[in-house]
Motif scaffolding. Structure first.
Motif, PDB file in Angstrom:
ATOM      1  N   ARG A  81     -22.438 -71.109 -37.291  1.00  0.00           N
ATOM      2  CA  ARG A  81     -23.824 -71.254 -37.713  1.00  0.00           C
ATOM      3  C   ARG A  81     -24.658 -70.119 -37.136  1.00  0.00           C
ATOM      4  NH1 ARG A  81     -22.159 -76.420 -36.346  1.00  0.00           N
ATOM      5  NH2 ARG A  81     -23.069 -76.255 -34.251  1.00  0.00           N
ATOM      6  N   THR A  82     -25.673 -69.720 -37.882  1.00  0.00           N
ATOM      7  CA  THR A  82     -26.593 -68.683 -37.410  1.00  0.00           C
ATOM      8  C   THR A  82     -28.019 -69.204 -37.492  1.00  0.00           C
ATOM      9  OG1 THR A  82     -26.789 -67.707 -39.623  1.00  0.00           O
ATOM     10  CG2 THR A  82     -25.064 -66.825 -38.174  1.00  0.00           C
ATOM     11  N   THR A  84     -32.382 -68.220 -35.877  1.00  0.00           N
ATOM     12  CA  THR A  84     -33.256 -67.417 -35.029  1.00  0.00           C
ATOM     13  C   THR A  84     -34.203 -68.313 -34.261  1.00  0.00           C
ATOM     14  OG1 THR A  84     -34.746 -65.494 -34.988  1.00  0.00           O
ATOM     15  CG2 THR A  84     -35.048 -67.067 -36.788  1.00  0.00           C
ATOM     16  N   ASP A  89     -31.893 -64.076 -31.693  1.00  0.00           N
ATOM     17  CA  ASP A  89     -31.077 -64.642 -32.768  1.00  0.00           C
ATOM     18  C   ASP A  89     -29.862 -65.309 -32.140  1.00  0.00           C
ATOM     19  OD1 ASP A  89     -32.872 -63.513 -34.512  1.00  0.00           O
ATOM     20  OD2 ASP A  89     -31.586 -61.819 -35.058  1.00  0.00           O
ATOM     21  N   GLN A  90     -29.255 -66.220 -32.888  1.00  0.00           N
ATOM     22  CA  GLN A  90     -28.186 -67.027 -32.308  1.00  0.00           C
ATOM     23  C   GLN A  90     -27.038 -67.224 -33.299  1.00  0.00           C
ATOM     24  OE1 GLN A  90     -28.520 -71.497 -31.683  1.00  0.00           O
ATOM     25  NE2 GLN A  90     -28.769 -70.803 -29.567  1.00  0.00           N
ATOM     26  N   VAL A  91     -25.818 -67.131 -32.775  1.00  0.00           N
ATOM     27  CA  VAL A  91     -24.609 -67.460 -33.530  1.00  0.00           C
ATOM     28  C   VAL A  91     -23.849 -68.523 -32.739  1.00  0.00           C
ATOM     29  CG1 VAL A  91     -22.470 -66.625 -34.571  1.00  0.00           C
ATOM     30  CG2 VAL A  91     -24.480 -65.121 -34.467  1.00  0.00           C
ATOM     31  N   PRO A 153     -27.137 -62.984 -42.855  1.00  0.00           N
ATOM     32  CA  PRO A 153     -28.270 -63.851 -42.501  1.00  0.00           C
ATOM     33  C   PRO A 153     -29.614 -63.136 -42.506  1.00  0.00           C
ATOM     34  CG  PRO A 153     -27.027 -63.257 -40.558  1.00  0.00           C
ATOM     35  CD  PRO A 153     -26.248 -62.723 -41.715  1.00  0.00           C
ATOM     36  N   LEU A 158     -29.838 -59.750 -36.098  1.00  0.00           N
ATOM     37  CA  LEU A 158     -28.528 -59.947 -36.730  1.00  0.00           C
ATOM     38  C   LEU A 158     -28.625 -59.761 -38.241  1.00  0.00           C
ATOM     39  CD1 LEU A 158     -25.546 -60.788 -36.432  1.00  0.00           C
ATOM     40  CD2 LEU A 158     -26.302 -63.168 -36.666  1.00  0.00           C
ATOM     41  N   PHE A 175     -20.459 -58.639 -35.322  1.00  0.00           N
ATOM     42  CA  PHE A 175     -21.853 -58.756 -35.740  1.00  0.00           C
ATOM     43  C   PHE A 175     -22.409 -57.359 -36.019  1.00  0.00           C
ATOM     44  CE2 PHE A 175     -22.388 -62.490 -32.514  1.00  0.00           C
ATOM     45  CZ  PHE A 175     -21.436 -63.218 -33.208  1.00  0.00           C
TER      46      PHE A 175
END
Length: 206
Positions: A81-82, A84, A89-91, A153, A158, A175
């Motif tokens: 999942r991605t 912000t 930002d987050q994965v 995304p 990212l 990434f």
């Protein structure tokens, strides 16, 4: 004789009452002590302490993070999942039973797929590789556990991410980021997750 029995009876009765009263006091004390031990054991239970302990967030870095766990059974990657958040930002990589070992670092182009060596183009001016092991992103029948293996995304940092390896219990994602910003890696449980967070803003302002 009747007179003596009449005098002795109250004494015996009083003695019995005192004995019963002392026994009752002892019983109450033992019960209270037992309750006290139970409360103490619960308060010092490792599970309770773990739930209350705060784990500090890891430091931001632009370097290499390496966490080896080669002695574990192979995990299964079940979701990616991605998103912000304010400042990053987050994965999120989610696994079935446990978080495997991992190695993260910025790499140079060209980005290649394992096995074939085929070059794959990713957007951005920086490329963060996340290599995890032992883990599989496919079932024993060869079906992928994560269907979408190339994503755009278009988040603040990212831009793109792609699975470049799923071979011999090694899974690698790369990434494509706008710039090689500082990042951090966290492990979470229930369910097991590996979280990679990319800081907003360029390195000179971090």
């Amino acid at each position: 004789m009747i007179h003596n029995r009449t005098l002795a009876s109250p004494r015996i009765t009083d003695k019995v009452r005192r004995m019963r009263h002392q026994a009752a006091i002892i019983t109450v004390c033992l019960a209270v002590a037992g309750c006290g031990r139970a409360v103490t054991e619960k308060a010092h239970s490792p599970q309770v302490d773990d739930e209350r302990s705060a784990v500090p967030a890891p430091e931001w870095t632009a370097g290499i993070i390496d966490q080896r766990r080669t002695d574990l059974p192979a995990a299964s990657l079940v979701a990616v999942r991605t998103g912000t958040h304010e400042g990053f930002d987050q994965v999120v990589f989610e696994f079935d039973e446990l978080v495997p070992g991992y190695h993260t670092e910025y790499i140079d182009q060209p980005v290649r797929k394992c096995g074939s060596g085929e070059v794959t183009d990713l957007a951005g001016d920086g490329w963060l590789e996340v290599r995890m092991y032992p883990v599989n992103a496919h079932t024993e029948e060869g079906q992928p556990t994560v269907a979408d293996r190339e994503r755009m995304p278009n988040l603040p940092v990212l831009s793109e991410l792609e699975l470049t390896c799923d071979f011999e219990a090694v899974v690698t994602w790369v990434f494509g980021v706008e710039s090689p910003n500082r990042y951090r890696v966290r492990e979470l449980s229930s369910p097991p997750r590996l979280v990679v967070e990319l800081r907003h803003g360029r390195n000179h302002s971090n």
